[in-house]
Enzyme design. Structure first.
Site, PDB file in Angstrom:
ATOM      1  N   GLU A  68       5.351  12.994  12.730  1.00 27.21           N
ATOM      2  CA  GLU A  68       4.025  12.405  12.834  1.00 27.21           C
ATOM      3  C   GLU A  68       4.027  11.322  13.909  1.00 27.21           C
ATOM      4  OE1 GLU A  68       3.183  10.849   8.998  1.00 27.21           O
ATOM      5  OE2 GLU A  68       2.545  12.773   8.162  1.00 27.21           O
ATOM      6  N   ARG A  91       2.761  12.074  -9.202  1.00 21.75           N
ATOM      7  CA  ARG A  91       3.402  11.396 -10.325  1.00 21.75           C
ATOM      8  C   ARG A  91       2.830   9.992 -10.419  1.00 21.75           C
ATOM      9  NH1 ARG A  91       6.616   7.950  -7.364  1.00 21.75           N
ATOM     10  NH2 ARG A  91       7.431   8.760  -5.398  1.00 21.75           N
TER      11      ARG A  91
END
Length: 685
Positions: free
Chosen positions: A208, A300
């Site tokens: 990125e 999560r």
């Protein structure tokens, strides 16, 4: 409604994790009427989460792949105990789609999203494509299948340096490197792949564009199995080291209501795109111009979820259990509001002065002095998986605890955080507590001047030598005098070491020095000798420091807390004696920070390091990953010699000076202990 009477009845919960999150889940389960089952490795047989659970089952040796990452062993523990649900905590199997599928096969409720959602976001490259489809903004980058070295480097050149290499299956800073220029690309790629393979059994990479001064802002989302989805606002997690968060806060400073809503709605779209159920976090990079870009979704509960709980008044673990039982979300979006501000500081067993190397040992003290610091238990939380007497091993993440504070506004919450950090009494293991204080009290942090390179930008101030004045030396001398008194074998005046003299005022000298501080600190030290005198055995001390005189005394309170009076000014602080790399050290801490002074005993011999050591020793317990030079090879100072891995992170050892490696004592794959001699090194004359 009892969870035993929910659409998917829950009675007994197995926690497939360790540390503070396991303890937290155990306590929440107990409050909801669920029995709890802990699992543990051999290294954690006496751990706090094992002691707090209703039942505990051994699942394997210390190595995570043979215990906490062993799907079959965890499922068997659930069967053996009769648990009808498994909470994965965070880390380990929390984002493992195969584990979720195994739970479903065994008829056990997984407290978390379905396997399909984890798989959709677990592959970072595929997730980017899904988010693009959902209209969530993306950072420019490469997320493709061609993983050859040549193609990845060509993509990095196309994107333009600096770039960020990230493990496609990764998270938590593992398998991640910033590459500033093409010359360092291959070495960074090799290191990322090793870390990713070790942590996730997957060495695929994505690339990125590396934004130079972004903020890391993440949004807490929650979805249920009835089609409802909400966002519980955002957290700013910009202050990081090694791409791992250190200080977090909620809500994010300087966030307009319009931007908050835009990011929150984008996060909910991301979750609904993959039919998400449960707690999740959508992470964004927020640029200075207000543009934000999707980074990843953690499927999560996050380590920093308590700051969200503090500002919303909601218990997210309870939400998880209720959603897992088939119930609808407790609140809708318009029922959720923000109240005040909250911070979380992560306490790690690590040495910031040694490039944040993980530390091991036994906690001789571990407590938060609520009363002495005037802390309100409703405004301050210490979420921990350890207690005094617990061992900190090399096998797992070095985080010991999370200190969370709340206030009516950001300034109040930050003031409380500084007070709480000063009241945190930890000894026996090197920690980042003092570093956290320097971070939290830095003017730029107080002014909310945040970005992901905060520590790097303010490194000089954060690692600067501590300024000491005559009063600091006088206070440290009082602590040393108290230590000398406590060292006496009995009450006989002939055994005392506090300067007692027959028919004369007590008199002795205390030699103190500011120990080397900061990554580039010099080895030399200037010793200041404090002359201490007093007329009566229980009277005040007369202290002379560089011709300045003080009148002082010390009163020992609970634990390491003392009341220290100097010229009529009484202050409460933590004072203790440590043995560290600088020898015997006196540590004084209050809300203004921590000060450390080396105590040089005038009645003994100082065996400080005055010569260049001809060997390199292991700075921590760990495993040798790679040897980077050949025996006999000449190297320059700073040349990488070998790579070690500990607590899931790699550490490179370098040449201490120009010279040559004569021999290695260990090979790749060998386990070494802290202090083991790793190699013989001959320095050039």
């Amino acid at each position: 409604m009892s969870l035993a009477n929910a659409p998917r009845p829950l009675n007994k919960l197995l926690i497939a994790n360790r540390g503070e999150i396991a303890c937290r889940v155990i306590r929440t389960a107990r409050r909801l009427g669920l029995a709890s089952v802990a699992v543990h490795s051999d290294a954690d047989a006496l751990a706090r989460h094992v002691r707090e659970a209703d039942e505990a089952i051994r699942i394997g040796p210390a190595a995570t792949r043979d215990s906490y990452l062993n799907v079959a062993a965890v499922i068997e523990a659930a069967r053996q105990s009769g648990a009808d649900a498994i909470h994965p905590g965070y880390g380990f199997l929390a984002e493992n789609a195969d584990f979720v599928a195994a739970c479903e096969m065994a008829g056990i409720v997984f407290v978390g999203p379905p396997a399909s959602a984890i798989a959709a976001m677990g592959d970072k490259s595929a997730a980017k494509a899904r988010m693009d489809t959902a209209g969530v903004p993306l950072v420019p980058g490469y997320h493709g299948d061609d993983q050859t070295d040549e193609h990845l480097q060509a993509e990095a050149e196309r994107i333009g340096y600096p770039v960020l290499l990230k493990a496609s299956a990764g998270g938590g800073g593992k398998g991640m490197r910033v590459v500033e220029r093409g010359a360092g690309f291959q070495a960074a790629l090799d290191g990322c792949r090793r870390e990713s393979q070790a942590a996730f059994n997957d060495d695929r990479m994505l690339i990125e564009k590396y934004l130079t001064q972004p903020r890391h802002v993440e949004v807490q989302v929650f979805c249920d199995s009835h089609g409802n989805g909400v966002y519980l606002f955002e957290r700013d997690c910009s202050v990081q080291r090694r791409h791992q968060k250190v200080l977090e806060e909620a809500p994010a400073p300087d966030m307009s209501e319009a931007l908050r809503r835009e990011m929150g709605e984008a996060a909910v779209r991301a979750a609904q795109e993959i039919d998400y159920v449960g707690a999740g976090t959508v992470e964004f990079l927020l640029d200075a111009d207000g543009s934000f870009y999707f980074m990843e979704m953690n499927t999560r509960l996050q380590v920093e979820h308590p700051v969200t709980e503090m500002i919303t008044g909601e218990d997210l673990v309870e939400w998880q259990l209720r959603v897992a039982a088939g119930l609808a979300l407790p609140k809708s979006q318009n029922e959720l509001t923000i109240s005040g501000h909250a911070f979380e500081a992560r306490l790690y067993a690590e040495d910031p002065e040694q490039d944040f190397l993980p530390a091991t040992g036994t906690l001789s003290r571990f407590a938060l002095d609520f009363t002495g610091a005037g802390l309100d238990p409703d405004q301050v939380r210490l979420d921990s998986g350890v207690e005094a007497g617990d061992a900190v091993s090399m096998h797992y993440d070095p985080m010991l605890a999370k200190l969370i504070t709340h206030g009516d506004d950001r300034d109040q919450a930050l003031t409380t955080l500084n007070r709480a950090l000063a009241a945190l009494d930890v000894s026996g293991v090197v920690t980042n507590r003092a570093f956290l204080q320097r971070l939290a009290s830095h003017p730029a942090f107080a002014g909310a001047e945040l970005n992901t390179r905060f520590i790097e930008h303010h490194e000089q101030a954060l690692f600067a030598p501590t300024a000491l004045d005559e009063a600091d030396y006088a206070r440290a001398a009082l602590v040393a005098l108290d230590c000398l008194h406590s060292e006496a074998d009995d009450d006989s005046p002939w055994q005392r070491r506090d300067g007692w003299r027959l028919n004369a005022p007590a008199c002795l000298r205390v030699a103190l020095a500011a120990p080397a501080h900061g990554r580039d600190a010099a080895d030399s030290e200037a010793i200041v000798t404090v002359l201490a005198e007093r007329e009566a055995s229980r009277g005040d001390w007369q202290l002379t420091v560089r011709e300045r005189r003080f009148n002082g005394n010390l009163q020992r309170l609970a634990g390491d807390s003392v009341a220290l009076t100097l010229d009529g000014h009484r202050r409460r602080l933590l004072a203790r004696r440590d043995n560290d790399s600088h020898g015997e050290t006196l540590v004084l801490a209050d809300a203004h920070g921590e000060k450390r002074l080396a105590w040089r005993r005038l009645d003994g011999v100082d065996h400080g390091q005055h010569e260049v050591d001809a060997t390199l020793t292991a700075p921590m317990h760990g495993t040798v990953v790679a040897l980077l030079v050949e025996p006999g090879q000449s190297v320059e100072k700073g040349t990488p010699l070998m790579v070690m891995e500990a607590m899931k992170m790699e550490h490179t050892l370098t040449a201490p000076t120009d010279g040559a490696v004569e021999a290695f004592h260990f090979a790749a794959g060998d386990t070494v202990g802290q202090g083991d001699v790793l190699l013989e090194f001959a320095a050039d004359e």
